[in-house]
Design an enzyme around this catalytic site. Structure first.
Site, PDB file in Angstrom:
ATOM      1  N   SER A 123       0.790  -1.227   0.000  1.00 18.99           N
ATOM      2  CA  SER A 123       0.000   0.000   0.000  1.00 18.99           C
ATOM      3  C   SER A 123       0.822   1.276   0.000  1.00 18.99           C
ATOM      4  CB  SER A 123      -0.919   0.011   1.212  1.00 18.99           C
ATOM      5  OG  SER A 123      -0.157   0.159   2.385  1.00 18.99           O
TER       6      SER A 123
ATOM      7  N   HIS B 250      -5.592  -4.085   0.023  1.00 17.10           N
ATOM      8  CA  HIS B 250      -5.629  -2.894  -0.835  1.00 17.10           C
ATOM      9  C   HIS B 250      -6.080  -3.220  -2.251  1.00 17.10           C
ATOM     10  CE1 HIS B 250      -4.093  -0.069   2.108  1.00 17.10           C
ATOM     11  NE2 HIS B 250      -3.448  -1.121   2.591  1.00 17.10           N
TER      12      HIS B 250
ATOM     13  N   LYS C 121     -11.859  -0.607   3.654  1.00 19.95           N
ATOM     14  CA  LYS C 121     -11.242   0.308   2.684  1.00 19.95           C
ATOM     15  C   LYS C 121     -12.183   0.442   1.483  1.00 19.95           C
ATOM     16  CE  LYS C 121      -6.747  -0.815   4.664  1.00 19.95           C
ATOM     17  NZ  LYS C 121      -6.495   0.341   5.517  1.00 19.95           N
TER      18      LYS C 121
HETATM   19  C1  LIG Z   1      -1.725  -4.547   3.925  1.00 13.85           C
HETATM   20  C2  LIG Z   1      -2.682  -4.328   5.041  1.00 13.85           C
HETATM   21  N1  LIG Z   1      -3.201  -5.399   5.678  1.00 13.85           N
HETATM   22  C3  LIG Z   1      -4.063  -5.249   6.694  1.00 13.85           C
HETATM   23  C4  LIG Z   1      -4.459  -3.988   7.114  1.00 13.85           C
HETATM   24  C5  LIG Z   1      -5.434  -3.887   8.237  1.00 13.85           C
HETATM   25  O1  LIG Z   1      -6.726  -3.647   7.731  1.00 13.85           O
HETATM   26  P1  LIG Z   1      -7.869  -3.173   8.722  1.00 13.85           P
HETATM   27  O2  LIG Z   1      -7.880  -1.692   8.626  1.00 13.85           O
HETATM   28  O3  LIG Z   1      -9.131  -3.813   8.245  1.00 13.85           O
HETATM   29  O4  LIG Z   1      -7.489  -3.637  10.080  1.00 13.85           O
HETATM   30  C6  LIG Z   1      -3.944  -2.845   6.486  1.00 13.85           C
HETATM   31  C7  LIG Z   1      -4.273  -1.459   6.830  1.00 13.85           C
HETATM   32  O5  LIG Z   1      -4.958  -0.956   7.508  1.00 13.85           O
HETATM   33  C8  LIG Z   1      -3.030  -3.031   5.423  1.00 13.85           C
HETATM   34  O6  LIG Z   1      -2.499  -1.973   4.804  1.00 13.85           O
END
Ligand SMILES: Cc1ncc(COP(=O)(O)O)c(C=O)c1O
Length: 407
Positions: A189, A217, A248
């Protein structure tokens, strides 16, 4: 120990390095995304355009999502009232899991309160299920994967980012009979680059390893039904465990894994991060399910996001600004110094009403501090013009280089 002094020292260290985080307090206004109101520290209010949100498609204000949430809220009340095991499993949770299993063409899906927890809970539980498991983890994997891999008591090998040859070397060095899992992301990301999914799947096949992909992402945004990059590339069937978020592109909250029936059943039964926590509120599950369902067919929204990203990248490149372009929807503008990055972010906010959060270490390596823009279908030409003009102006003002970084 003087605890207060220790806390002050820790906080001061962040100030000294220019990476103390200040949260910008904003009120988003339904129907007006990406416009919002900034509650200034001096008590005033100012209009801003949000350019760094991860509500990538504007689904957080989509009527389909809001209606589903209103209906569920009115029908069932606020919270779920329990863990999944103890009264916290509702028709909404079951329906969302079915929607996600269908999305990824897997037998089952398992819902968590976030993708962070889904990664952490699943990866830290797998060694209990596969004694002697070795996890091969990409060096730039998200903090939630790192935490899960670190806490598992099993063995781990870190391969250089996206380096298939290095992964092969590590796999070859280990006992051929040891259970193995390769963990990586489809889109990283912060740079917006893609993982070499097919090559990793080929190695997994060769070395009899499981595959684990974080599509956080990518879900909602890539693939004909929004199931992610693995779907786009026809590789979804070769991935054993798919991790995604509902927070997201789907615009709500929650995380999940999609996998075989047996895999989900085992994680459900052994992962403390799934078992010992209250389940998501039914209204959240209902909104997320509506969003996933909607994005299975709304290709126009996906196309519009890609177009917006292409336009922004073209325009910034045209000004000679150092962006990274890997062909994804993420637009990182490299500044390369934490203090400059913070200063630019502050000036954009104060002088131009543009909100983009500075991205510093440890989220990215030192020396690669950046502003990360997330253009979306809700950013119109007016917002885009204002952003491009502001960046042009600031870049000149701060006398920063315009040499383009390699993409
Ligand atoms: C690659 C990645 N995995 C997992 C997450 C965690 O997602 P969540 O916001 O649903 O906890 C994020 C960012 O927040 C992320 O960038």
């Amino acid at each position: 120990m003087n605890y207060e002094a220790a806390l002050s020292t820790a906080i001061q260290r962040l100030h000294d390095e220019g990476r103390y985080r200040t949260f910008i307090d904003i009120e988003r206004t339904r129907g007006q995304f990406p416009d919002a109101v900034w509650n200034r520290p001096d008590g005033g209010k100012a209009p801003v355009t949000v350019w760094c949100g991860n509500d990538y498609l504007g689904m957080g204000q989509h009527p389909v999502v809001l209606n589903a949430m209103h209906e569920a809220l009115d029908a069932t009340g606020a919270g779920s009232g329990g863990t999944r095991n103890i009264s916290g499993t509702t028709v909404y949770h079951k329906a969302l899991e079915a929607e996600l299993a269908d999305l990824h063409r897997k037998e089952a899906a398992l819902l968590f309160t976030s993708a962070y927890i889904a990664n952490d809970a699943t990866l830290s539980t797998l060694p209990k299920l596969f004694p002697g498991l070795i996890i091969y983890s990409d060096a730039l994997n998200h903090a939630s994967m790192i935490e899960g891999v670190r806490r598992n008591g099993g063995q781990k090998r870190i391969f250089r980012h996206n380096d298939v040859a290095h992964l092969r070397e590590l796999l070859e060095a280990d006992d051929a009979d040891a259970p193995k899992l390769i963990a990586f992301e489809s889109i990283y990301s912060m740079d917006g680059d893609f993982g070499p999914i097919e090559a990793f799947c080929d190695l997994a096949l060769e070395f009899n390893a499981l595959t684990y992909i974080d599509e956080v992402h990518a879900v909602g945004m890539y693939g004909p039904r929004g199931a992610g990059v693995a779907e786009r590339d026809g590789l979804m069937g070769r991935i054993d465990i798919i991790n995604g978020t509902l927070a997201k592109a789907y615009g709500v909250m929650g995380g999940y894994i999609a996998a075989s029936d047996r895999m989900c059943d085992a994680v459900r039964s052994y992962a403390p991060g799934f078992i010992f926590t209250t389940s998501l509120p039914p209204a959240i599950a209902a909104g997320a399910a509506a969003s996933v369902r909607h994005l299975k067919t709304d290709q126009a929204l996906r196309d519009s996001q890609q177009t917006q990203a292409k336009i922004l990248k073209l325009r910034l490149k045209g000004l000679g600004l150092p962006i990274i372009d890997h062909g994804s929807h993420i637009v990182p503008l490299m500044v390369g110094d934490p203090k400059h990055t913070k200063m630019m972010s502050d000036m954009l906010l104060e002088q131009f009403g543009i909100y983009v959060q500075p991205i510093n270490f440890p989220t990215v390596p030192r020396g690669t501090e950046r502003l990360r823009f997330t253009p979306s279908p809700v950013h119109g030409p007016r917002e885009m013009d204002r952003l491009v003009a502001a960046l042009d102006n600031l870049w000149a003002h701060c006398a920063l280089n315009r040499a383009e970084m390699a993409g």
